[in-house]
Enzyme design. Sequence first.
Site, PDB file in Angstrom:
ATOM      1  N   HIS A 263      -2.462  -0.469 -39.690  1.00 47.33           N
ATOM      2  CA  HIS A 263      -1.752  -0.356 -40.978  1.00 47.33           C
ATOM      3  C   HIS A 263      -1.188   1.055 -41.122  1.00 47.33           C
ATOM      4  O   HIS A 263      -0.420   1.483 -40.278  1.00 47.33           O
ATOM      5  CB  HIS A 263      -2.718  -0.751 -42.106  1.00 47.33           C
ATOM      6  CG  HIS A 263      -2.141  -0.862 -43.472  1.00 47.33           C
ATOM      7  ND1 HIS A 263      -0.801  -0.982 -43.745  1.00 47.33           N
ATOM      8  CD2 HIS A 263      -2.764  -0.894 -44.692  1.00 47.33           C
ATOM      9  CE1 HIS A 263      -0.615  -1.072 -45.041  1.00 47.33           C
ATOM     10  NE2 HIS A 263      -1.785  -1.025 -45.645  1.00 47.33           N
ATOM     11  N   HIS A 304       5.292  -6.419 -36.957  1.00 42.47           N
ATOM     12  CA  HIS A 304       5.025  -6.403 -38.403  1.00 42.47           C
ATOM     13  C   HIS A 304       4.672  -7.814 -38.841  1.00 42.47           C
ATOM     14  O   HIS A 304       5.197  -8.794 -38.322  1.00 42.47           O
ATOM     15  CB  HIS A 304       6.262  -5.924 -39.173  1.00 42.47           C
ATOM     16  CG  HIS A 304       5.946  -5.486 -40.552  1.00 42.47           C
ATOM     17  ND1 HIS A 304       5.837  -6.373 -41.590  1.00 42.47           N
ATOM     18  CD2 HIS A 304       5.660  -4.265 -41.067  1.00 42.47           C
ATOM     19  CE1 HIS A 304       5.526  -5.708 -42.696  1.00 42.47           C
ATOM     20  NE2 HIS A 304       5.417  -4.421 -42.399  1.00 42.47           N
ATOM     21  N   ASP A 362       6.569   3.113 -38.997  1.00 42.31           N
ATOM     22  CA  ASP A 362       5.681   4.121 -38.389  1.00 42.31           C
ATOM     23  C   ASP A 362       6.228   4.643 -37.075  1.00 42.31           C
ATOM     24  O   ASP A 362       5.842   5.721 -36.627  1.00 42.31           O
ATOM     25  CB  ASP A 362       4.292   3.511 -38.174  1.00 42.31           C
ATOM     26  CG  ASP A 362       3.659   3.140 -39.498  1.00 42.31           C
ATOM     27  OD1 ASP A 362       3.557   1.942 -39.793  1.00 42.31           O
ATOM     28  OD2 ASP A 362       3.333   4.059 -40.268  1.00 42.31           O
TER      29      ASP A 362
HETATM   30  C1  SDX Z   1       2.325  -1.057 -41.607  1.00 41.98           C
HETATM   31  O1  SDX Z   1       1.974  -5.258 -44.199  1.00 41.98           O
HETATM   32  C2  SDX Z   1       2.741  -4.261 -44.379  1.00 41.98           C
HETATM   33  O2  SDX Z   1       3.704  -4.322 -45.131  1.00 41.98           O
HETATM   34  C3  SDX Z   1       2.346  -2.982 -43.656  1.00 41.98           C
HETATM   35  C4  SDX Z   1       3.315  -1.807 -43.783  1.00 41.98           C
HETATM   36  C5  SDX Z   1       3.372  -1.289 -45.195  1.00 41.98           C
HETATM   37  O3  SDX Z   1       4.375  -0.644 -45.536  1.00 41.98           O
HETATM   38  O4  SDX Z   1       2.356  -1.439 -45.938  1.00 41.98           O
HETATM   39  O5  SDX Z   1       4.601  -2.192 -43.376  1.00 41.98           O
HETATM   40  C6  SDX Z   1       2.854  -0.635 -42.915  1.00 41.98           C
HETATM   41  O6  SDX Z   1       1.154  -1.260 -41.492  1.00 41.98           O
HETATM   42  C7  SDX Z   1       3.292  -1.329 -40.466  1.00 41.98           C
HETATM   43  C8  SDX Z   1       2.573  -1.848 -39.182  1.00 41.98           C
HETATM   44  C9  SDX Z   1       1.950  -0.665 -38.484  1.00 41.98           C
HETATM   45  N1  SDX Z   1       1.086  -1.124 -37.379  1.00 41.98           N
HETATM   46  C10 SDX Z   1       1.445  -0.943 -36.106  1.00 41.98           C
HETATM   47  O7  SDX Z   1       2.521  -0.481 -35.726  1.00 41.98           O
HETATM   48  C11 SDX Z   1       0.356  -1.316 -35.109  1.00 41.98           C
HETATM   49  C12 SDX Z   1       0.955  -2.200 -34.003  1.00 41.98           C
HETATM   50  N2  SDX Z   1       1.348  -3.469 -34.555  1.00 41.98           N
HETATM   51  C13 SDX Z   1       0.414  -4.584 -34.415  1.00 41.98           C
HETATM   52  O8  SDX Z   1      -0.916  -4.230 -34.585  1.00 41.98           O
HETATM   53  C14 SDX Z   1       0.870  -5.806 -35.198  1.00 41.98           C
HETATM   54  O9  SDX Z   1       2.198  -5.964 -34.957  1.00 41.98           O
HETATM   55  C15 SDX Z   1       0.631  -5.853 -36.709  1.00 41.98           C
HETATM   56  C16 SDX Z   1      -0.796  -5.629 -37.048  1.00 41.98           C
HETATM   57  C17 SDX Z   1       1.481  -4.856 -37.399  1.00 41.98           C
HETATM   58  C18 SDX Z   1       1.033  -7.251 -37.165  1.00 41.98           C
HETATM   59  O10 SDX Z   1       0.176  -8.123 -36.572  1.00 41.98           O
HETATM   60  P1  SDX Z   1       0.227  -9.706 -36.891  1.00 41.98           P
HETATM   61  O11 SDX Z   1       1.234 -10.078 -37.900  1.00 41.98           O
HETATM   62  O12 SDX Z   1      -1.163 -10.153 -37.128  1.00 41.98           O
HETATM   63  O13 SDX Z   1       0.838 -10.278 -35.554  1.00 41.98           O
HETATM   64  P2  SDX Z   1      -0.019 -10.855 -34.410  1.00 41.98           P
HETATM   65  O14 SDX Z   1      -1.137  -9.922 -34.090  1.00 41.98           O
HETATM   66  O15 SDX Z   1      -0.362 -12.270 -34.741  1.00 41.98           O
HETATM   67  O16 SDX Z   1       1.020 -10.786 -33.168  1.00 41.98           O
HETATM   68  C19 SDX Z   1       1.820 -11.892 -32.820  1.00 41.98           C
HETATM   69  C20 SDX Z   1       2.032 -11.743 -31.297  1.00 41.98           C
HETATM   70  C21 SDX Z   1       0.701 -11.653 -30.530  1.00 41.98           C
HETATM   71  O17 SDX Z   1       0.956 -12.114 -29.233  1.00 41.98           O
HETATM   72  P3  SDX Z   1       0.584 -13.690 -28.869  1.00 41.98           P
HETATM   73  O18 SDX Z   1      -0.888 -13.868 -29.189  1.00 41.98           O
HETATM   74  O19 SDX Z   1       1.490 -14.529 -29.753  1.00 41.98           O
HETATM   75  O20 SDX Z   1       0.898 -13.814 -27.396  1.00 41.98           O
HETATM   76  O21 SDX Z   1       2.699 -10.502 -31.049  1.00 41.98           O
HETATM   77  C22 SDX Z   1       1.853  -9.660 -30.295  1.00 41.98           C
HETATM   78  C23 SDX Z   1       0.452 -10.188 -30.462  1.00 41.98           C
HETATM   79  O22 SDX Z   1      -0.375  -9.826 -29.349  1.00 41.98           O
HETATM   80  N3  SDX Z   1       1.987  -8.308 -30.855  1.00 41.98           N
HETATM   81  C24 SDX Z   1       2.062  -7.198 -30.120  1.00 41.98           C
HETATM   82  C25 SDX Z   1       2.238  -6.151 -31.050  1.00 41.98           C
HETATM   83  N4  SDX Z   1       2.239  -6.653 -32.293  1.00 41.98           N
HETATM   84  C26 SDX Z   1       2.085  -7.990 -32.164  1.00 41.98           C
HETATM   85  N5  SDX Z   1       2.002  -6.976 -28.777  1.00 41.98           N
HETATM   86  C27 SDX Z   1       2.108  -5.687 -28.368  1.00 41.98           C
HETATM   87  N6  SDX Z   1       2.272  -4.631 -29.208  1.00 41.98           N
HETATM   88  C28 SDX Z   1       2.350  -4.831 -30.553  1.00 41.98           C
HETATM   89  N7  SDX Z   1       2.514  -3.800 -31.355  1.00 41.98           N
END
Ligand code: SDX
Length: 426
Positions: A263, A304, A362
């Site tokens: 997050h 996201h 980010d």
């Molecule tokens: C913020 O919610 C908000 O609005 C948050 C925010 C705000 O202003 O409050 O926007 C701020 O928190 C932005 C996000 C910052 N976090 C990151 O950058 C960390 C990296 N991102 C991931 O952890 C992830 O993308 C999340 C946590 C942000 C979102 O995760 P989700 O929606 O639960 O998505 P998911 O884990 O179900 O992913 C779907 C697929 C998966 O692969 P499969 O199982 O389908 O094969 O996408 C892949 C995931 O493994 N995936 C990634 C990835 N993010 C998702 N693979 C590699 N790198 C990534 N960053």
Amino acid sequence: MIQKVEITIDGKTVELPVLEATEGTNVVDVRGLIAEGIYTFDPGFLSTASCESRITYIDGDKGILMYRGYPIEELAENSSHMEVCYLLLCGELPDQAQLSEFVQDIKSRMPVDDQFKHIFDAFSESAHPMSMLCAAVGGLASLYHDGLDIFNAQHRRESALQLIAKIPTLAAMTYRKTIGAKFIDPDPELEYAENFLNMCFGEPGVSSNVSATLASAMDKIFILHADHEQNASTSTVRLAGSTEADPYAAIAAGVAALWGPSHGGANEAVLKMLAEIGDESRVQEFIDRAKDKDDPFKLMGFGHRVYKNFDPRATVMQASCHAVLEEQGIEDEPLLKIAKQLETIAREQDYFIDRKLYPNIDFYSGITLKAMGIPTNMFTVIFAMGRMPGWVAHWDEMLGSPFKIGRPRQLYLGPSKRDYVDINDR
Ligand code: SDX
């Protein structure tokens, strides 16, 4: 005409109304299911609306973000953080008199009580600033809890003003603690962002020499982070607030939730990742790791829950990043070159395209903050500063209408009833 959906379970059909949104997705009102003894199951709330809200709207497919109906791009270009705070709290843009009064209301509440400053004596200089900020924000309840009636709109407004006013002063104090420097009090002559930067990097008793470009970039960073619907930390604030908890405690819970690298902690994690990559030649290696299901590594700053398109804040942030780098005379910022290489390669590869993984706010905020001379461990503290008006606006919105304590149900998969066995018989 109100639409309806029907659910049939064990031969019984339940009719559920569909509630219409003014923008975006309508929702199925499942509240009638409990009377039929039926729960829904949605870990992580991917398809669950937890509340009604009139504050912020995101269209993840189109990359749209609006605060009270105003597009983020227009606010970032034309507004100020103080004006955005007023907009989020009050629902309308202020006229000049309203804005001047609001800014004065904030400035007059920025100083922190001398006795309260001793909370920082409890921390070591090596403490992470977010650990100090969690404690300090929650500690404000020790000053303002007595006599606070959260159902009184004026009392809620005072809490909101206090929290928006105190967060830059407390944030700067966390930084000064980490460098063993004396605290600098807020200067009522300075605007919000400049005041924060001066409390961090200034000299006690010396007028501010903060550059207008850096102050403007910081103000824009606050605007971009100000609110974002029911993200994890805002949902935490709403859940804590739904127990009628003290607002400073509820907001401290939001600060804690924001800290996670999935997050608000992602901006700090992006910089650590870019530093670990170290060179453009290693970018593909890390992209391969991000795609490897057996490797827990994720590309920080990518993906996201809602945006399945470019995060509109990232676009604004990218432009601001270049302006700051130019002002700082940092032309060939190596981390920026790695970041751009990472973004280019990632966005060409099916793994990221298929999953609609785009850079989020980010991804560029960390590089901008680093170029501004902000230490990496302060990045999430700055995110918390920006998000404060959003947190307090959602808390106030919830308390201003009938609400119920948040209490999700569960799918139980544990053992069925069994009798106790004496230890001698096990
Ligand atoms: C913020 O919610 C908000 O609005 C948050 C925010 C705000 O202003 O409050 O926007 C701020 O928190 C932005 C996000 C910052 N976090 C990151 O950058 C960390 C990296 N991102 C991931 O952890 C992830 O993308 C999340 C946590 C942000 C979102 O995760 P989700 O929606 O639960 O998505 P998911 O884990 O179900 O992913 C779907 C697929 C998966 O692969 P499969 O199982 O389908 O094969 O996408 C892949 C995931 O493994 N995936 C990634 C990835 N993010 C998702 N693979 C590699 N790198 C990534 N960053």
